[in-house]
Design a protein around this motif. Sequence first.
Motif, mmCIF file in Angstrom:
data_model
loop_
_atom_site.group_PDB
_atom_site.id
_atom_site.type_symbol
_atom_site.label_atom_id
_atom_site.label_comp_id
_atom_site.label_asym_id
_atom_site.label_seq_id
_atom_site.Cartn_x
_atom_site.Cartn_y
_atom_site.Cartn_z
ATOM 1 N N GLN A 1 0.831 -1.202 0.000
ATOM 2 C CA GLN A 1 0.000 0.000 0.000
ATOM 3 C C GLN A 1 0.867 1.254 0.000
ATOM 4 O O GLN A 1 1.908 1.298 0.637
ATOM 5 N N GLU B 1 1.717 5.155 1.018
ATOM 6 C CA GLU B 1 1.545 5.882 2.282
ATOM 7 C C GLU B 1 0.207 6.620 2.279
ATOM 8 O O GLU B 1 -0.476 6.690 3.297
ATOM 9 N N GLU B 2 -0.177 7.129 1.120
ATOM 10 C CA GLU B 2 -1.468 7.821 1.000
ATOM 11 C C GLU B 2 -2.632 6.866 1.286
ATOM 12 O O GLU B 2 -3.563 7.206 2.015
ATOM 13 N N LYS B 3 -2.564 5.670 0.723
ATOM 14 C CA LYS B 3 -3.612 4.668 0.950
ATOM 15 C C LYS B 3 -3.654 4.270 2.423
ATOM 16 O O LYS B 3 -4.737 4.146 3.012
ATOM 17 N N LEU B 4 -2.494 4.075 3.027
ATOM 18 C CA LEU B 4 -2.450 3.714 4.449
ATOM 19 C C LEU B 4 -3.051 4.823 5.310
ATOM 20 O O LEU B 4 -3.795 4.544 6.255
ATOM 21 N N GLN B 5 -2.757 6.073 4.976
ATOM 22 C CA GLN B 5 -3.319 7.187 5.740
ATOM 23 C C GLN B 5 -4.834 7.247 5.569
ATOM 24 O O GLN B 5 -5.565 7.489 6.533
ATOM 25 N N THR B 6 -5.321 6.998 4.357
ATOM 26 C CA THR B 6 -6.764 6.958 4.114
ATOM 27 C C THR B 6 -7.404 5.865 4.964
ATOM 28 O O THR B 6 -8.444 6.084 5.596
ATOM 29 N N CYS B 7 -6.776 4.701 5.002
ATOM 30 C CA CYS B 7 -7.286 3.594 5.823
ATOM 31 C C CYS B 7 -7.291 3.962 7.298
ATOM 32 O O CYS B 7 -8.246 3.658 8.017
ATOM 33 N N ARG B 8 -6.228 4.618 7.753
ATOM 34 C CA ARG B 8 -6.173 5.040 9.164
ATOM 35 C C ARG B 8 -7.304 6.011 9.478
ATOM 36 O O ARG B 8 -7.955 5.905 10.523
ATOM 37 N N ASN B 9 -7.539 6.955 8.575
ATOM 38 C CA ASN B 9 -8.609 7.932 8.789
ATOM 39 C C ASN B 9 -9.980 7.258 8.813
ATOM 40 O O ASN B 9 -10.822 7.575 9.655
ATOM 41 N N ARG C 1 -10.327 5.421 12.020
ATOM 42 C CA ARG C 1 -10.563 6.328 13.145
ATOM 43 C C ARG C 1 -12.061 6.593 13.302
ATOM 44 O O ARG C 1 -12.604 6.549 14.402
#
Length: 168
Positions: free
Chosen positions: A143, A145-153, A156
């Motif tokens: 994935q 980093e952008e996709k991982l951040q989207t998943c984290r958001n 949340r």
Amino acid sequence: MSQTRALMLVTVIANLLFDPDTYKVTALVDYDCSHTGHPLHEFFFSSFSVNYYVVSAEPEVATALFDQFPSPLPESKPALGTELRDCSPPQWEIMFMFEEELEKVGAARPSSIQGAKQITEIYEFMSEICPFHFVMDRWVETQSEEKLQTCRNEQRVILEKALAKWGF
């Protein structure tokens, strides 16, 4: 039996335990997900193809499994294709038949396990906290980093809703 022959049988016939002298199958074993767990745990993963599992997107299915099947049974919508899959609509007649057969043999089932609904809610909460793919290196590594951040958001938001449901 020669060691080569025994090794060949073990590698060719996976998940079978057999008597090496008679070649009779003595057990069928599946080590993939073997563990000691609560009887309800089986209903978190098994029987997806007939919707006979307690982690259900359809509240009426969960109600039927935890409490009692409705009478008369709701109409089953046809499944797409010839094979039932986990995304198929509930097959009420099959689910009810499965319930009856489990009851006949005295097997544990969601409606007979004390606290099943609460255990399932806790399981769902745990799944919402950390979806299984978040801890799979092979998934994370593929994935961006952008996709991982989207998943984290997204996670949340899911976590905040779950915590609110539990009173936090």
